[in-house]
Motif scaffolding. Sequence first.
Motif, PDB file in Angstrom:
ATOM      1  N   THR A  28       0.861  -1.174   0.000  1.00 21.94           N
ATOM      2  CA  THR A  28       0.000   0.000   0.000  1.00 21.94           C
ATOM      3  C   THR A  28       0.897   1.224   0.000  1.00 21.94           C
ATOM      4  O   THR A  28       1.821   1.327   0.804  1.00 21.94           O
ATOM      5  N   ARG A  29       0.636   2.136  -0.926  1.00 26.29           N
ATOM      6  CA  ARG A  29       1.485   3.324  -1.056  1.00 26.29           C
ATOM      7  C   ARG A  29       0.892   4.557  -0.373  1.00 26.29           C
ATOM      8  O   ARG A  29       1.609   5.369   0.159  1.00 26.29           O
ATOM      9  N   ASN A  30      -0.405   4.692  -0.408  1.00 29.38           N
ATOM     10  CA  ASN A  30      -1.066   5.846   0.215  1.00 29.38           C
ATOM     11  C   ASN A  30      -1.373   5.503   1.663  1.00 29.38           C
ATOM     12  O   ASN A  30      -2.402   4.911   1.962  1.00 29.38           O
ATOM     13  N   LEU A  31      -0.474   5.889   2.525  1.00 34.70           N
ATOM     14  CA  LEU A  31      -0.585   5.515   3.927  1.00 34.70           C
ATOM     15  C   LEU A  31      -1.179   6.621   4.785  1.00 34.70           C
ATOM     16  O   LEU A  31      -0.969   7.802   4.515  1.00 34.70           O
ATOM     17  N   VAL A  32      -1.875   6.211   5.815  1.00 34.74           N
ATOM     18  CA  VAL A  32      -2.264   7.118   6.881  1.00 34.74           C
ATOM     19  C   VAL A  32      -1.107   7.057   7.873  1.00 34.74           C
ATOM     20  O   VAL A  32      -0.811   5.993   8.417  1.00 34.74           O
ATOM     21  N   THR A  33      -0.421   8.156   8.045  1.00 35.07           N
ATOM     22  CA  THR A  33       0.714   8.188   8.967  1.00 35.07           C
ATOM     23  C   THR A  33       0.377   9.053  10.169  1.00 35.07           C
ATOM     24  O   THR A  33      -0.530   9.890  10.120  1.00 35.07           O
ATOM     25  N   HIS A  50     -10.564   5.536   9.133  1.00 33.18           N
ATOM     26  CA  HIS A  50      -9.956   4.962   7.924  1.00 33.18           C
ATOM     27  C   HIS A  50     -10.044   3.436   7.880  1.00 33.18           C
ATOM     28  O   HIS A  50      -9.542   2.821   6.941  1.00 33.18           O
ATOM     29  N   GLY A 134       5.975   2.729   1.648  1.00 35.89           N
ATOM     30  CA  GLY A 134       4.724   1.998   1.693  1.00 35.89           C
ATOM     31  C   GLY A 134       4.654   1.090   2.898  1.00 35.89           C
ATOM     32  O   GLY A 134       5.478   1.172   3.810  1.00 35.89           O
ATOM     33  N   GLN A 135       3.655   0.218   2.854  1.00 30.40           N
ATOM     34  CA  GLN A 135       3.447  -0.723   3.946  1.00 30.40           C
ATOM     35  C   GLN A 135       2.869  -1.999   3.362  1.00 30.40           C
ATOM     36  O   GLN A 135       2.013  -1.952   2.478  1.00 30.40           O
TER      37      GLN A 135
END
Length: 153
Positions: A28-33, A50, A134-135
């Motif tokens: 996953t590239r669009n992470l909630v950080t 989320h 990413g993750q």
Amino acid sequence: MGIKSFQGAREDQKKEYHAPILVSDYMTRNLVTFRPEQSILEVMELLVKHKISGGPVCDQRGGLVGIISEADCMKQISESRYFNMPILDKSVEKFMSTNVETIPSDMNIFDAASQFHNGHRRRLPVLDQGKLVGQLSRKDVVVAALKLNSHNY
């Protein structure tokens, strides 16, 4: 009648397999950080909003400094109840895990699956040249396995 043309024995044809098998293909590239100074209450709200179970904690420069998860939030909830206190605006850095296992983006998905199997993590931050890109979660590995199911290695 004799053989008109003989080319000789054919060489074994090697099949080249070009399916994506790298972590970077499934992460996953669009992470909630999250930030270390963020309140744990705000983190809980974002986890619910989320529909995620955790995420990376990054400093102001975007460097990975930890991971915060639902389990870390449970610790805050448990301590609040034990001391009969409301959930305070304590910061993420007090509850996040700082011993973070990471994986490189160019690792193959099979080695990542093995790392998940041997550890107890649900997600692993993916680094490329030391930068968070990413993750990868256990679910991402399962998705990869389903896509690669029909191929032999």
